[in-house]
Design an enzyme around this catalytic site. Structure first.
Site, mmCIF file in Angstrom:
data_model
loop_
_atom_site.group_PDB
_atom_site.id
_atom_site.type_symbol
_atom_site.label_atom_id
_atom_site.label_comp_id
_atom_site.label_asym_id
_atom_site.label_seq_id
_atom_site.Cartn_x
_atom_site.Cartn_y
_atom_site.Cartn_z
ATOM 1 N N LYS A 159 -58.524 -46.181 7.423
ATOM 2 C CA LYS A 159 -57.391 -46.028 8.346
ATOM 3 C C LYS A 159 -56.300 -46.917 7.756
ATOM 4 O O LYS A 159 -56.148 -48.093 8.109
ATOM 5 C CB LYS A 159 -57.779 -46.436 9.764
ATOM 6 C CG LYS A 159 -56.720 -46.067 10.788
ATOM 7 C CD LYS A 159 -57.259 -46.177 12.199
ATOM 8 C CE LYS A 159 -56.139 -46.149 13.229
ATOM 9 N NZ LYS A 159 -55.360 -44.911 13.253
HETATM 10 N N1 PMP Z 1 -57.255 -38.949 12.738
HETATM 11 C C1 PMP Z 1 -56.172 -39.710 12.541
HETATM 12 C C2 PMP Z 1 -55.251 -39.398 11.423
HETATM 13 C C3 PMP Z 1 -55.931 -40.802 13.390
HETATM 14 O O1 PMP Z 1 -54.844 -41.575 13.213
HETATM 15 C C4 PMP Z 1 -56.805 -41.066 14.462
HETATM 16 C C5 PMP Z 1 -56.538 -42.219 15.390
HETATM 17 N N2 PMP Z 1 -57.093 -43.401 14.886
HETATM 18 C C6 PMP Z 1 -57.917 -40.235 14.620
HETATM 19 C C7 PMP Z 1 -58.115 -39.189 13.737
HETATM 20 C C8 PMP Z 1 -58.906 -40.490 15.721
HETATM 21 O O2 PMP Z 1 -59.625 -41.660 15.461
HETATM 22 P P1 PMP Z 1 -60.229 -42.565 16.617
HETATM 23 O O3 PMP Z 1 -60.948 -41.651 17.530
HETATM 24 O O4 PMP Z 1 -61.138 -43.492 15.911
HETATM 25 O O5 PMP Z 1 -59.092 -43.235 17.284
#
Ligand code: PMP
Length: 295
Positions: A159
């Site tokens: 991320k």
């Molecule tokens: N894809 C992207 C590109 C994101 O930014 C997020 C948000 N973090 C997610 C998927 C979903 O991830 P999460 O459920 O861990 O927040």
């Protein structure tokens, strides 16, 4: 309406081990992260005074840093504590939690092995990612023109700030055209994810979702898959091509910020928020707030 700028608010931000007044949590303009995207972050939600899946998020932050070749100079437990203490200092029971780690200003240039890794945690109030009314009837998405890169083109498992360049471009274009968000394809032309959320489809009572081999394997995604499977719903992870969208009845997206949000439209395709989307939306909401569920 002019939003309140994020650098001009009251409160405290945890930065490199100390709490600093919100307006003083600053970095120098010659910070490596600003020039070369050496930055990783998390997005978490605080529900009734508790951060949902906090340690999972903190572990992912550390993993993201490792994938970008830098080390966070704290333990997972220390960052967990920083998140909890920041939330408590801000006096919020519900809100959004943003830990971030980045390379500092010690070295300027592509190579910066001696730069110091900084870490900060900020918490603020953030009720709903999408307009609540639109969330109930389903959000409208358009196709993004940018594609998620291959895992040998970028560290797609992280991320990392750099991966959001195409998300911002895609979301801006979508919003300018009157949509809530954009759905991105991947480098192969398969359905990938929205600009900040994973995607799920429903057909004949089963859930289909892209295999997370070049997209973020979201923590909400994994939570929702477990909820569905625990109810006996079949969840199939596979490659999904855009022309298949006509065969699905429901669609929803998931994310820590987006939670479970039904989708009514992706480009030329229409979906109706149905029983699976709506019940998973409710189940997820109950889980985050630790509502005891009988039956
Ligand atoms: N894809 C992207 C590109 C994101 O930014 C997020 C948000 N973090 C997610 C998927 C979903 O991830 P999460 O459920 O861990 O927040």
């Amino acid at each position: 309406m002019t939003p309140i700028p994020f650098d001009d608010r009251d409160g405290w931000i945890w930065m490199d081990g100390d709490f600093v007044p919100w307006r003083e949590a600053r970095v120098h303009v010659l910070t490596h992260a600003l020039h070369y995207a050496s930055s990783v972050f998390e997005g978490e939600r605080l529900y009734d005074g508790e951060i949902f899946k906090l340690t999972d998020h903190t572990r992912r932050l550390f993993r993201s840093a490792e994938l970008l070749d830098f080390q966070i100079p704290y333990t997972v437990a220390e960052i967990d504590r920083a998140c909890n203490e920041t939330a408590a200092r801000m006096g919020l029971a519900d809100g959004y939690v943003r830990p971030i780690a980045w390379r500092g200003a010690e070295q300027m240039g592509v190579s910066a092995p001696l730069s110091r890794t900084h870490v900060a945690v900020a918490v603020w109030e953030w009720p709903s990612y999408y307009d609540p009314a639109a969330k109930a009837r389903g959000v409208r998405l358009t196709w993004a023109k940018w594609r998620r890169p291959a895992p040998d083109t970028a560290p797609t498992e992280a991320k990392a700030a750099g991966l959001y360049m195409i998300c911002t471009l895609s979301k801006h274009a979508a919003e300018r055209a009157g949509y809530a968000d954009a759905m991105m394809l991947d480098w192969r032309g398969q359905v990938a994810e929205a600009t900040g959320a994973n995607v799920f489809f429903v057909r004949d009572g089963a859930i289909h979702t892209p295999t997370p081999d070049c997209i973020l394997n979201g923590i909400t995604r994994q939570t929702v898959m477990a909820l569905a499977r625990a109810r006996g719903v079949e969840v199939i992870e596979r490659a999904i091509m855009p022309d298949e969208l006509a065969t699905f009845s429901e669609c929803f997206i998931t994310g820590s910020a987006a939670e479970v949000t039904p989708v009514s439209e992706i480009g030329e395709h229409r979906f109706t928020p149905g029983p699976l989307s709506l019940s998973l939306m409710e189940q997820y909401s109950n889980l985050t707030r630790r509502v005891a569920v009988t039956a």
